[in-house]
Scaffold this motif. Structure first.
Motif, PDB file in Angstrom:
ATOM      1  N   ASP A  11     -17.330  61.133  34.147  1.00  0.00           N
ATOM      2  CA  ASP A  11     -16.583  60.206  33.276  1.00  0.00           C
ATOM      3  C   ASP A  11     -15.450  59.545  34.060  1.00  0.00           C
TER       4      ASP A  11
ATOM      5  N   GLY B 217     -24.954  54.076  29.762  1.00  0.00           N
ATOM      6  CA  GLY B 217     -24.884  55.110  30.792  1.00  0.00           C
ATOM      7  C   GLY B 217     -23.987  54.703  31.949  1.00  0.00           C
ATOM      8  N   GLU B 218     -24.574  54.708  33.142  1.00  0.00           N
ATOM      9  CA  GLU B 218     -23.782  54.352  34.333  1.00  0.00           C
ATOM     10  C   GLU B 218     -24.105  52.933  34.785  1.00  0.00           C
TER      11      GLU B 218
ATOM     12  N   ASN C 215     -22.635  64.023  38.407  1.00  0.00           N
ATOM     13  CA  ASN C 215     -22.546  64.902  37.230  1.00  0.00           C
ATOM     14  C   ASN C 215     -22.930  66.328  37.579  1.00  0.00           C
TER      15      ASN C 215
ATOM     16  N   ASP D 112     -25.259  49.247  38.899  1.00  0.00           N
ATOM     17  CA  ASP D 112     -25.547  50.651  38.595  1.00  0.00           C
ATOM     18  C   ASP D 112     -24.932  51.537  39.676  1.00  0.00           C
ATOM     19  N   ILE D 113     -24.314  52.619  39.243  1.00  0.00           N
ATOM     20  CA  ILE D 113     -23.714  53.545  40.214  1.00  0.00           C
ATOM     21  C   ILE D 113     -24.847  54.393  40.822  1.00  0.00           C
ATOM     22  N   ASP D 114     -24.867  54.438  42.138  1.00  0.00           N
ATOM     23  CA  ASP D 114     -25.970  55.134  42.817  1.00  0.00           C
ATOM     24  C   ASP D 114     -25.834  56.657  42.675  1.00  0.00           C
ATOM     25  N   HIS D 115     -26.989  57.278  42.471  1.00  0.00           N
ATOM     26  CA  HIS D 115     -27.078  58.747  42.402  1.00  0.00           C
ATOM     27  C   HIS D 115     -26.004  59.338  41.481  1.00  0.00           C
ATOM     28  N   PHE D 116     -25.825  58.720  40.373  1.00  0.00           N
ATOM     29  CA  PHE D 116     -24.767  59.176  39.470  1.00  0.00           C
ATOM     30  C   PHE D 116     -25.083  60.564  38.893  1.00  0.00           C
ATOM     31  N   LYS D 117     -26.369  60.838  38.757  1.00  0.00           N
ATOM     32  CA  LYS D 117     -26.769  62.141  38.230  1.00  0.00           C
ATOM     33  C   LYS D 117     -26.217  63.258  39.126  1.00  0.00           C
TER      34      LYS D 117
ATOM     35  N   HIS E 142     -19.521  66.754  34.302  1.00  0.00           N
ATOM     36  CA  HIS E 142     -19.471  65.528  33.497  1.00  0.00           C
ATOM     37  C   HIS E 142     -18.079  64.921  33.434  1.00  0.00           C
TER      38      HIS E 142
ATOM     39  N   ARG F  27     -19.899  47.598  29.560  1.00  0.00           N
ATOM     40  CA  ARG F  27     -20.739  48.762  29.861  1.00  0.00           C
ATOM     41  C   ARG F  27     -22.068  48.545  29.141  1.00  0.00           C
TER      42      ARG F  27
ATOM     43  N   ARG G 128     -30.605  51.329  47.952  1.00  0.00           N
ATOM     44  CA  ARG G 128     -29.323  51.359  47.208  1.00  0.00           C
ATOM     45  C   ARG G 128     -28.190  50.734  48.010  1.00  0.00           C
TER      46      ARG G 128
ATOM     47  N   LYS H 240     -32.469  49.252  44.284  1.00  0.00           N
ATOM     48  CA  LYS H 240     -32.562  50.729  44.344  1.00  0.00           C
ATOM     49  C   LYS H 240     -33.706  51.133  45.287  1.00  0.00           C
TER      50      LYS H 240
END
Ligand code: GTP
Length: 399
Positions: A264, A289-290, A255, A247-252, A260, A286, A362, A358
């Motif tokens: 992407d 999500g991330e 964005n 999982d990509i950390d702090h992906f939010k 976005h 995939r 992380r 996490k």
């Protein structure tokens, strides 16, 4: 029904295999027509309608033609041509033999006219529209030349009036047949083109159904198929296999801060980097999500951990984005398959390890403790089956 696939080996020796077989079958079809024509000729010779010498000459011509084209097709030599059946040259030679029969048979030569139409009719299933027309024209030319020769040489029982009747009959029937042949041939070409388009569409549809459009990786459904296939394999071989949920950390935040489009871009960059870093047998998909799922066959948890850590370090060392300043990190939960557990349970253990990674801050890879094997029989994926909560042994990413 006996299909071509189920024919016995002795027959396969004659017909060959692969694409050659289809073409040889066409040749054999033409051979059957030669055989039937030979039988009618033999009967006519027996009744005294044609001379024995003429019968043997025509039989020799037909046998030689059949053997020549059969050999060219059966040997695979003709595969280099657009039409490996050689229908056009074969049709031309057949027409020459029929016209030879027309000249030699004598009084009953009118009966051979129908064979011209037959030669064109057989070939039309392989020819292009223009070739159909050419073959019809070739037949008309040969007949008219033969008739001219017969009139000119004063052949007994042959008059120009009779020749004209034969010519008219053959020209009209050949013309009609050539038109039908062109129509069938054009339809055949159209159907074959449509079949090609359909095949292409099917390939594209399969790719769409199994590929994640953003990253080009396998999508969740295709990845699940791969996992199930691998489970079936390892339950027989006892080989180790691991999955890592990444999982990509702090992906939010990516964005939210960069938009976005950049989000992407990061997902695409991660997929490209990861694919370049993994072994051929590893499968990355995939998962949503991330989140990505990596399956690593033939390795135990310790070996898989080294591979995932290498990937984690690579991602962390690779700035992304247009300005090349965005550094992202990943967390991973790793689980080695325990014989007898379900697919869901296996993934769930990896998920728990990811959760712990996490929680632990992380940018690290944790291994889920492998429960003892319960059975050697594979357990199919049960969407609702849930075992006891897996034990996760925290393992720092850097020793
Ligand atoms: N750009 C982009 N964002 C996506 C895509 N799929 C999911 N996301 C976003 O990914 C983000 C995931 O956020 P969270 O689940 O809070 O996770 P996180 O921010 O990575 O935080 P941690 O996982 O706890 O490190 C959400 O904002 C989703 O909208 C996608 O295809 N493209």
């Amino acid at each position: 029904m006996t299909t071509l696939r189920s024919i016995p080996p002795r027959v396969t020796w004659i017909t060959g295999s692969g694409p050659v077989r289809r073409h040889v079958m066409f040749c054999l079809g033409a051979g059957m027509i030669y055989g039937m024509t030979a039988a009618i000729m033999a009967h006519s010779a027996w009744l005294g309608l044609i001379s024995t010498g003429v019968f043997w000459l025509l039989l020799g011509c037909m046998a030689a033609t059949f053997l020549l084209f059969f050999t060219l097709v059966r040997s695979g030599w003709s595969q280099r041509f657009e039409d490996p059946v050689l229908a056009f040259p074969h049709g031309m030679v057949s027409i020459l033999i029929i016209v030879l029969a027309y000249v030699l048979i004598g009084e009953y030569r009118g009966d051979t006219i129908i064979l011209l139409a037959q030669a064109v009719a057989v070939a039309m299933f392989r020819l292009r529209p223009r070739q159909c027309l050419l073959l019809g024209g070739w037949a008309a030319l040969c007949v008219s030349l033969a008739q001219f020769g017969l009139v000119w040489s004063g052949a007994p029982g042959f008059s120009w009036q009779r020749g004209l009747t034969h010519f008219t009959v053959s020209a009209v029937s050949l013309m009609a047949l050539a038109v039908v042949a062109m129509w069938i041939s054009a339809m055949r070409v159209r159907i074959s083109r449509q079949a090609d388009e359909l095949r292409q569409t099917l390939v594209q549809a399969q790719a769409l159904a199994t590929t994640d459009m953003l990253t080009g990786l396998l999508n969740r459904r295709a990845m699940t198929d791969q996992l199930e296939a691998e489970l079936a394999r390892v339950s027989r071989s006892g080989d180790p296999v691991c999955v890592a949920l990444i999982d990509i950390d702090h992906f939010k935040k990516v964005n939210d801060h960069y938009g976005h489009r950049m989000g992407d871009e990061v997902l695409r960059a991660f997929a490209a980097l990861a694919q370049g870093d993994l072994r051929q047998v590893d499968q990355l998909g995939r998962w949503g999500g991330e989140e990505f799922l990596l399956m690593m066959p033939h390795v135990d948890a310790t070996q898989a951990w080294v591979a995932v850590e290498r990937l984690r370090n690579r991602i962390a060392a690779h700035p992304m984005g247009d300005s090349g300043t965005l550094v992202v990190t990943i967390s991973a939960g790793l689980a080695q398959f325990s014989p007898g557990e379900s697919l869901d349970r296996w993934i769930e253990r990896a998920d728990q390890a990811l959760y712990q990674a996490k929680q632990a801050g992380r940018n690290r890879t944790l291994i889920a403790e492998t429960p003892p094997a319960t059975t050697s029989t594979p357990v199919p994926a049960q969407p609702t089956a849930r075992g006891p909560a897996p034990v996760v042994r925290l393992q720092p990413s850097s020793p």
